[in-house]
Scaffold this active site. Structure first.
Site, PDB file in Angstrom:
ATOM      1  N   PHE A 116      33.770 116.121  -7.870  1.00  0.00           N
ATOM      2  CA  PHE A 116      32.722 115.658  -7.003  1.00  0.00           C
ATOM      3  C   PHE A 116      31.706 116.927  -6.654  1.00  0.00           C
ATOM      4  O   PHE A 116      32.439 118.104  -6.123  1.00  0.00           O
ATOM      5  CB  PHE A 116      33.111 114.981  -5.728  1.00  0.00           C
ATOM      6  CG  PHE A 116      31.634 114.201  -5.202  1.00  0.00           C
ATOM      7  CD1 PHE A 116      31.034 113.196  -5.735  1.00  0.00           C
ATOM      8  CD2 PHE A 116      31.216 114.752  -4.201  1.00  0.00           C
ATOM      9  CE1 PHE A 116      29.994 112.638  -5.342  1.00  0.00           C
ATOM     10  CE2 PHE A 116      30.096 113.925  -3.266  1.00  0.00           C
ATOM     11  CZ  PHE A 116      29.443 113.020  -3.853  1.00  0.00           C
ATOM     12  N   ASP A 187      41.943 116.688  -3.565  1.00  0.00           N
ATOM     13  CA  ASP A 187      40.783 115.771  -2.901  1.00  0.00           C
ATOM     14  C   ASP A 187      41.283 114.256  -3.306  1.00  0.00           C
ATOM     15  O   ASP A 187      41.241 114.019  -4.743  1.00  0.00           O
ATOM     16  CB  ASP A 187      39.257 116.225  -3.421  1.00  0.00           C
ATOM     17  CG  ASP A 187      38.265 114.988  -2.773  1.00  0.00           C
ATOM     18  OD1 ASP A 187      38.591 114.031  -2.282  1.00  0.00           O
ATOM     19  OD2 ASP A 187      37.189 115.764  -2.616  1.00  0.00           O
ATOM     20  N   TYR A 212      35.844 105.722   3.963  1.00  0.00           N
ATOM     21  CA  TYR A 212      34.720 104.885   3.867  1.00  0.00           C
ATOM     22  C   TYR A 212      34.601 104.143   2.460  1.00  0.00           C
ATOM     23  O   TYR A 212      34.008 103.149   2.293  1.00  0.00           O
ATOM     24  CB  TYR A 212      33.185 105.370   4.030  1.00  0.00           C
ATOM     25  CG  TYR A 212      32.697 106.557   3.356  1.00  0.00           C
ATOM     26  CD1 TYR A 212      32.490 106.740   2.131  1.00  0.00           C
ATOM     27  CD2 TYR A 212      32.917 107.926   4.311  1.00  0.00           C
ATOM     28  CE1 TYR A 212      32.415 108.025   1.527  1.00  0.00           C
ATOM     29  CE2 TYR A 212      32.455 109.072   3.585  1.00  0.00           C
ATOM     30  CZ  TYR A 212      32.355 109.014   2.230  1.00  0.00           C
ATOM     31  OH  TYR A 212      31.777 110.170   1.584  1.00  0.00           O
ATOM     32  N   LYS A 213      35.719 104.618   1.482  1.00  0.00           N
ATOM     33  CA  LYS A 213      35.784 104.058   0.227  1.00  0.00           C
ATOM     34  C   LYS A 213      36.899 102.798   0.149  1.00  0.00           C
ATOM     35  O   LYS A 213      36.633 101.754   0.684  1.00  0.00           O
ATOM     36  CB  LYS A 213      35.944 105.051  -0.697  1.00  0.00           C
ATOM     37  CG  LYS A 213      34.742 105.993  -0.808  1.00  0.00           C
ATOM     38  CD  LYS A 213      35.336 106.930  -1.927  1.00  0.00           C
ATOM     39  CE  LYS A 213      34.175 108.163  -2.032  1.00  0.00           C
ATOM     40  NZ  LYS A 213      33.186 107.632  -2.830  1.00  0.00           N
ATOM     41  N   ARG A 359      29.345 102.042 -13.004  1.00  0.00           N
ATOM     42  CA  ARG A 359      30.799 102.111 -12.422  1.00  0.00           C
ATOM     43  C   ARG A 359      31.063 100.915 -11.987  1.00  0.00           C
ATOM     44  O   ARG A 359      30.239 100.215 -11.298  1.00  0.00           O
ATOM     45  CB  ARG A 359      30.775 103.182 -11.515  1.00  0.00           C
ATOM     46  CG  ARG A 359      30.509 104.502 -11.853  1.00  0.00           C
ATOM     47  CD  ARG A 359      31.070 105.620 -10.712  1.00  0.00           C
ATOM     48  NE  ARG A 359      30.490 105.312  -9.443  1.00  0.00           N
ATOM     49  CZ  ARG A 359      30.727 105.917  -8.498  1.00  0.00           C
ATOM     50  NH1 ARG A 359      31.591 107.010  -8.183  1.00  0.00           N
ATOM     51  NH2 ARG A 359      30.024 105.620  -6.846  1.00  0.00           N
TER      52      ARG A 359
END
Lengths: 400, 400
Positions: A116, A187, A212-213, A359
Site C-alpha cells: 500500500f 502489514d 476498520y476493514k 475489487r
C-alpha cells in the site's frame, strides 16, 4: 461457523442497509449492532457523567491493551504483545524506525510494488529525515524472497495486496528475511480478520494493521502494532510519547520506556473510537479463523466461477490459486470505473483501483452465497446491456 | 458573553452531572449536548447506512480541514492553515522534525522545565532517532528568552504551564526566537479556548495543541497543527502518510506532499472522534475570546481571593498577576493529594500534580461565581476539619 455460507450466523450482528450487497468490507466494515449502544453509553454515561474520572472508573487507560489482546487472538499474537492507537501509517513508522536502529550497519529497506503506498511513503519520509543514506528498494511481489540481500535492514511487506488480493507466504518470507539477518515487518491491513495469521509461529519482529476493514471498527478506527516479546525490551521508540513512558503520571523530565508493548503507545488514546472498536471486536468471540477462511475461499471461488462464466470481458486480476489469495477478488476491465459506479448505483458495493481494477471483498461474517449470485446477476446485466456507458458513471469521485 | 459569570449563557450547551462543581475542564472538557445526537447520527446514518460511501457523501475526508478552520478562528490562524488528526505528541514530532530540516546547521532544541513532559519526550525520541548530535536544552521558564542563542534550531514551548498556569508572552518569545534565527513552535494545549491567541500576529512558524481540554472534544479528541502559510510549501513532512499526499487516491509509488497544510495529514482520520469534535466546536460560534478571557480572569481572581482568605495553609503556585496566568489556578499544599481526593469525593473536581500541586481550571462557558464560592466552601471545610486525613484519600490512583 460450520455452515457460514448458507446460515450466516453472525449476519444478525451487523446493520446492513436493506437491499445492499456489500462487497467492500475489505475497505470499511459495516456497523456492528453492538456499537451504537456501547458508544452512546461511553459518551453519555462515562464522559458525560464521570468526566475526567472516566480514565480510572471506566478504565479508558486500559483500552489499548484490552483491545490489543482481542485483535491479537485473531493474528496469532500472545496476550500482551499487541497495543492499539494512532493510524496504520504511524505504526509503520514506529516499526521501521525501530528496525533501522536494530541493524545500524545496513541501509536498504525492502518492499514490493504491491505494498500500500502509505507504507512506502512512510519509509520515504523516515529515510529523508534520517539522512543516513538509507534506500527504499521496491521489487515485484514475486521477487521479494530473492531480493533479501545482506544489506537489507528490514523487509516491509503487506501480506495481502490491496489491489489484487495476492497473498504472500508469511512463513517463507520471514524465514528468508531472518536468514539474511533482516528485520521482518508485516502489514496485516488486509489479513486481520480475513485469513488465519500465525505471528507467533512465523517469528516476525513486527506486525501492524488497521481495524476498520475486516475488523469492522468504524471509519478511522485505531491501528495495531505487535512486537515480538523477546525484542521489545530493547526497543527505543522513535515516537516516545508520554503514554509509552514507564510512569506517565510521574511527569518525569526524561523519557523511560514502559515495559513491553506499552512503550509503543504514544499520546492520549482515541477513547470514543476505541469504545466502538471494542464493541465491534466482541463479534469475533467464538469465531474460528480456519472455518472463516474456508467460507471465504468458497465465496471467492463461487464468485470467480460465476463471473468467468457470465462476464467474459473481465479478466481475473487475483491469483487463481486460493492459497495465494486473501479474502478479495479483483478483475481487470478497461471500463472498470464506470462499471463499478453502475454497480454501486444498483447497490452492489465494491470499489475501483486505477488503472482498471474492480475489487470485491468477501466477508463470510455477513456475506453469503445469495449475495455472491445476486452481485454477479447485476454485474452481468450491467455488462450485457452496457449500462455503465452513461456520463454520470464516468465522472470521477474523490474516493472510490 | 457579557455577563458570563452570573448568567452563563452557554452552560445549557453542556451536560454537567447534578451537584458536581467541575473545575477540571483544563484536563477534559464536559460533554456538549450537541455531541450525542451528532455522533449517533454519524454512526447510525452515515457509517451504518452509507458505509464506504460516507467518505464522499458525508464528506468525512473534509472533516480535518473543516474542523481545523473552526479551531483556527479561536487561535488567530487564518482559514486553511490548521488541520486536525493524530495526537498532540505526534503533532509535536511533525513540527520538530520539520524545524530541524529548516535549520540544518544548528543542533539545539530549546524548551523549558514547565513544558508538558510528552513534548520533551518527543524531542528526545527525535534526537535519538536522528543521531546527528542534536541536544535538548531545558531551562527554567523565566530564562527562555535569554537562552535563545544562535545555535538554537527551534524553541518548543507550551504557552501555559500545565502545573502552575504560568503563561508565556507569545509575542516576546517569538520575537526573541526569530531574532536569533530559530524556528518557533508553540504548544497551545492549555491556550486554545482558554485565552486569546494571535498566531497570525505573532508570526510563529508552528503551533500544535489538543482539543479535549477547553475545546470539549471528548477523551482522545484529535490534535491540531498550524503551519505559517508562507513556509508550508517548503516543508517535507517526516510523517509522510498517504492522506498528506497530493493525490492520495492516485496511489502513486512516490510521496508528493499535498498543497498547504493538507501535507501535515498522515493516515485515515478518526471519523467518529472528528464528528464529536465538530459538534463540540459549534458551541464556540459567537464566543468572543476577549470577553471569555475577562470572565476567566474574574473567576480566577475570585477563587484566589477566597482561598487565600479562608484556607491559609495553601500557597499560591500560579502567578499572582492575571496577565501571566492562563485559565487555571494552582496551589501548593503538603497534603494536596488527599485534599484533592476529599474534594472529589464531595463532587468538587480538580486534579493533583506531583509533588504538591492542586490544580483548578476555570472555564466561563459553564463555570460561574456560584461554583467558585461553592468549591471554596467545601475546600475550607475539608481543611478546617482535616477531612482529608483518612486512609481512603491517601491511596494513589493511576490517573488523578
Amino acid at each position: 461457523m460450520k455452515d457460514t455460507c448458507s446460515h450466516l450466523p453472525l449476519r444478525n450482528a451487523f446493520i446492513l442497509p436493506e437491499g445492499m450487497i456489500y462487497l467492500d468490507g475489505n475497505s470499511l466494515g459495516p456497523l456492528p449492532k453492538s456499537v451504537p449502544a456501547r458508544l452512546s453509553r461511553m459518551v453519555t454515561d462515562e464522559w458525560g457523567q464521570h468526566l475526567i474520572k472516566g480514565w480510572n472508573v471506566d478504565d479508558w487507560m486500559g483500552q489499548p491493551a484490552r483491545v490489543g489482546d482481542m485483535v491479537g487472538r485473531l493474528i496469532g499474537a500472545p496476550a500482551g504483545t499487541v497495543t492499539m492507537g494512532d493510524t496504520l501509517s504511524i505504526k509503520v513508522y514506529q516499526a521501521l524506525a525501530a528496525a533501522v536502529k536494530m541493524r545500524p550497519e545496513r541501509r536498504v529497506i525492502l518492499s514490493d510494488s504491491g505494498n500500500f503506498p502509505s507504507d512506502l511513503y512512510m519509509a520515504q519520509g523516515l529515510i529523508a529525515q534520517l539522512e543516513q543514506g538509507h534506500e527504499l528498494r521496491v521489487v515485484a511481489p514475486d521477487e521479494v524472497a530473492g531480493a533479501i540481500t545482506d544489506d537489507v535492514v528490514a523487509v516491509l511487506i503487506t501480506q495481502v495486496d490491496y489491489r489484487t488480493g495476492r497473498m504472500h507466504d508469511m512463513g517463507a518470507i520471514t524465514r528468508a528475511a531472518h536468514a539474511a539477518g533482516a528485520v521482518m515487518i508485516w502489514d496485516l491491513a488486509h489479513s486481520a480478520g480475513a485469513v488465519p495469521v500465525d505471528l507467533d509461529g512465523c517469528g516476525a519482529e513486527f506486525a501492524v494493521g488497521c481495524t476498520y476493514k475486516y475488523l469492522n471498527g468504524g471509519p478511522g478506527a485505531p491501528a495495531f502494532i505487535y512486537v515480538r516479546p523477546d525484542i521489545v525490551e530493547d526497543l527505543q521508540p522513535a515516537l516516545s510519547g508520554w503514554l509509552g513512558h514507564d510512569a506517565p503520571f510521574a511527569f518525569e523530565p526524561e523519557y523511560r520506556p514502559a515495559m513491553g508493548i506499552e512503550r509503543m503507545r504514544v499520546g492520549t488514546p482515541p477513547v470514543l473510537q476505541m469504545a466502538a472498536l471494542e464493541a465491534a471486536m466482541e463479534v469475533w468471540e467464538g469465531v474460528d479463523m480456519a472455518e472463516l477462511r474456508a467460507a471465504s475461499v468458497a465465496l471467492c471461488e463461487l464468485f470467480i466461477g460465476e463471473v468467468e462464466a457470465r462476464c467474459p470481458a473481465l479478466t481475473l486480476a487475483s491469483p487463481r490459486d486460493a492459497a495465494m489469495r486473501g479474502s478479495q477478488v479483483s478483475f481487470h476491465f478497461e471500463h472498470g470505473y464506470p462499471v463499478m459506479q453502475a454497480l454501486i448505483a444498483r447497490d452492489v458495493i465494491g470499489d475501483f483501483r486505477a488503472p482498471d481494477i474492480m475489487r470485491f471483498g468477501f466477508t463470510p461474517l455477513y456475506v453469503g452465497e445469495d449475495e455472491v449470485r445476486g452481485a454477479v446477476d447485476i454485474l452481468a446485466d450491467v455488462l450485457d446491456n452496457r449500462l455503465w456507458d452513461r456520463p454520470e458513471y464516468k465522472e470521477k469521485s474523490r474516493v472510490t
